[in-house]
Write an enzyme that holds these catalytic residues in place. Sequence first.
Site, mmCIF file in Angstrom:
data_model
loop_
_atom_site.group_PDB
_atom_site.id
_atom_site.type_symbol
_atom_site.label_atom_id
_atom_site.label_comp_id
_atom_site.label_asym_id
_atom_site.label_seq_id
_atom_site.Cartn_x
_atom_site.Cartn_y
_atom_site.Cartn_z
ATOM 1 N N GLY A 10 0.956 -1.597 0.115
ATOM 2 C CA GLY A 10 -0.533 -0.264 0.078
ATOM 3 C C GLY A 10 1.477 1.445 0.205
ATOM 4 N N ASP A 31 0.699 -8.341 2.002
ATOM 5 C CA ASP A 31 -0.221 -8.195 0.795
ATOM 6 C C ASP A 31 -0.872 -8.758 -0.265
ATOM 7 O OD1 ASP A 31 -0.630 -4.566 0.053
ATOM 8 O OD2 ASP A 31 -1.743 -6.215 0.162
ATOM 9 N N GLY A 36 -2.956 -3.040 -2.917
ATOM 10 C CA GLY A 36 -1.802 -2.465 -2.618
ATOM 11 C C GLY A 36 -1.071 -3.103 -4.857
ATOM 12 N N ASP A 56 -3.858 -13.085 2.255
ATOM 13 C CA ASP A 56 -4.465 -12.391 3.147
ATOM 14 C C ASP A 56 -4.805 -12.755 4.562
ATOM 15 O OD1 ASP A 56 -6.902 -10.810 3.588
ATOM 16 O OD2 ASP A 56 -8.268 -12.516 2.099
ATOM 17 N N VAL A 57 -4.194 -11.311 4.865
ATOM 18 C CA VAL A 57 -4.493 -11.117 6.466
ATOM 19 C C VAL A 57 -4.983 -11.160 7.216
ATOM 20 C CG1 VAL A 57 -4.257 -8.983 6.784
ATOM 21 C CG2 VAL A 57 -3.058 -10.430 8.456
ATOM 22 N N LEU A 61 -2.191 -15.869 8.193
ATOM 23 C CA LEU A 61 -0.952 -15.726 7.723
ATOM 24 C C LEU A 61 0.062 -16.212 8.301
ATOM 25 C CD1 LEU A 61 -0.921 -11.398 10.649
ATOM 26 C CD2 LEU A 61 1.732 -12.815 8.768
ATOM 27 N N TYR A 146 -15.373 1.093 7.662
ATOM 28 C CA TYR A 146 -14.204 1.555 7.778
ATOM 29 C C TYR A 146 -13.946 1.769 9.396
ATOM 30 C CZ TYR A 146 -9.523 3.626 6.503
ATOM 31 O OH TYR A 146 -8.655 3.908 7.450
ATOM 32 N N LYS A 150 -12.216 0.131 11.854
ATOM 33 C CA LYS A 150 -10.603 0.765 12.837
ATOM 34 C C LYS A 150 -11.344 0.669 14.689
ATOM 35 C CE LYS A 150 -8.218 1.147 8.899
ATOM 36 N NZ LYS A 150 -6.980 0.521 9.527
ATOM 37 N N TYR A 160 -5.666 -7.198 23.905
ATOM 38 C CA TYR A 160 -3.994 -7.567 23.673
ATOM 39 C C TYR A 160 -3.156 -7.658 24.761
ATOM 40 C CZ TYR A 160 -5.331 -11.583 20.538
ATOM 41 O OH TYR A 160 -5.808 -13.168 20.143
#
Length: 322
Positions: A10, A31, A36, A56-57, A61, A146, A150, A160
């Site tokens: 990105g 990514d 990206g 794709d996270v 991963l 979005y 976030k 965490y």
Amino acid sequence: MRILITGSAGFVGSHLVERFLRDGHTVVGLDNYLSGQRRNTELFLAHPNFRFIEADVSRHLPYDGERLDWVLHFASPASPPHYQQYPIETLMVGAQGTQHALDLASQHGAGFLLASTSEVYGDPLVHPQPESYWGHVNPNGVRSCYDEAKRYAEAITMAYHRDRGVDTRIIRIFNTYGPRMRHDDGRVVTNFIHQALRGEALTIHGDGSQTRSFQFVDDLVEGIVRLMGVRYHEPVNLGNPDEYTIVQFAHLIRDLIDPSLDVTFEAAAQDDPKQRKPDIARARDLLGWTPRVSLIEGLSRTVEDFRADSKVPLLFSTTTSG
Ligand code: UDP
């Protein structure tokens, strides 16, 4: 250090890769190219300290290499037309994607840094916005995919930290621009520069009295590097408090490229925040950080980048109203 960056292809991710490689670190980029660009990966492929994983996270991963010192989670569509085209992917990468990145950081005993956003403040009723402001967000409007992703990402990052002791950081990024922005991302900076370079009228959405504050990408990267160097877990705004109405901004770009161009007014985008300006006292006090690059200087560098590469077709319409 060994640093894994999600969203490495990105705009911001690629500048981070560049900075960390230049500083002598080893970088693992990841990514899935939803937003990206492959050419942002190609820039670094020949570098001996760079490795890339296409994945794709949000799903998984797949890193099985040596111990990581940091996981930086920057993967997400970020321009309004783009995240509104991919609302479910945007929610997933903020939710599952953040959790996968946190799990990896936890397994490696690594630090974790979340790229959050000024969008967590929504259409803010407090101006400028300090980190203590909880925001004014439509939880199910066209920007919610979005904003709420976030906000959730911030919540799970703090969970965490509190519950598993992960050494976390959260930045809230305000409007950022610079070379290597995706030319077709439909944002105001890219649209106006493209329109002006093609000799077209600049399209203002709404009456143009809404404000934004624009930060050059190098200033953001410097703020991120400094925050990694201190132990501080609450969110930190990173943005340039130099505020412009969109009309002022259109005139500025027009005057920079071609003062004879017109500006036109189109329908306002849905749920468009009316004002946005960071309160950066926390970053200043904590990191000794303030933005260094003026809008004129940063825009000139960005326009040069676009001029050099102006044959890229526009995939998104210039009208962002959802
Ligand atoms: N905007 C505009 N013309 C355009 C694109 C955007 O007037 O061609 C406006 C948009 O409605 C918003 C501001 O510019 O008020 C910034 O939009 P952008 O999409 O860059 O990002 P945002 O800050 O809304 O996330």
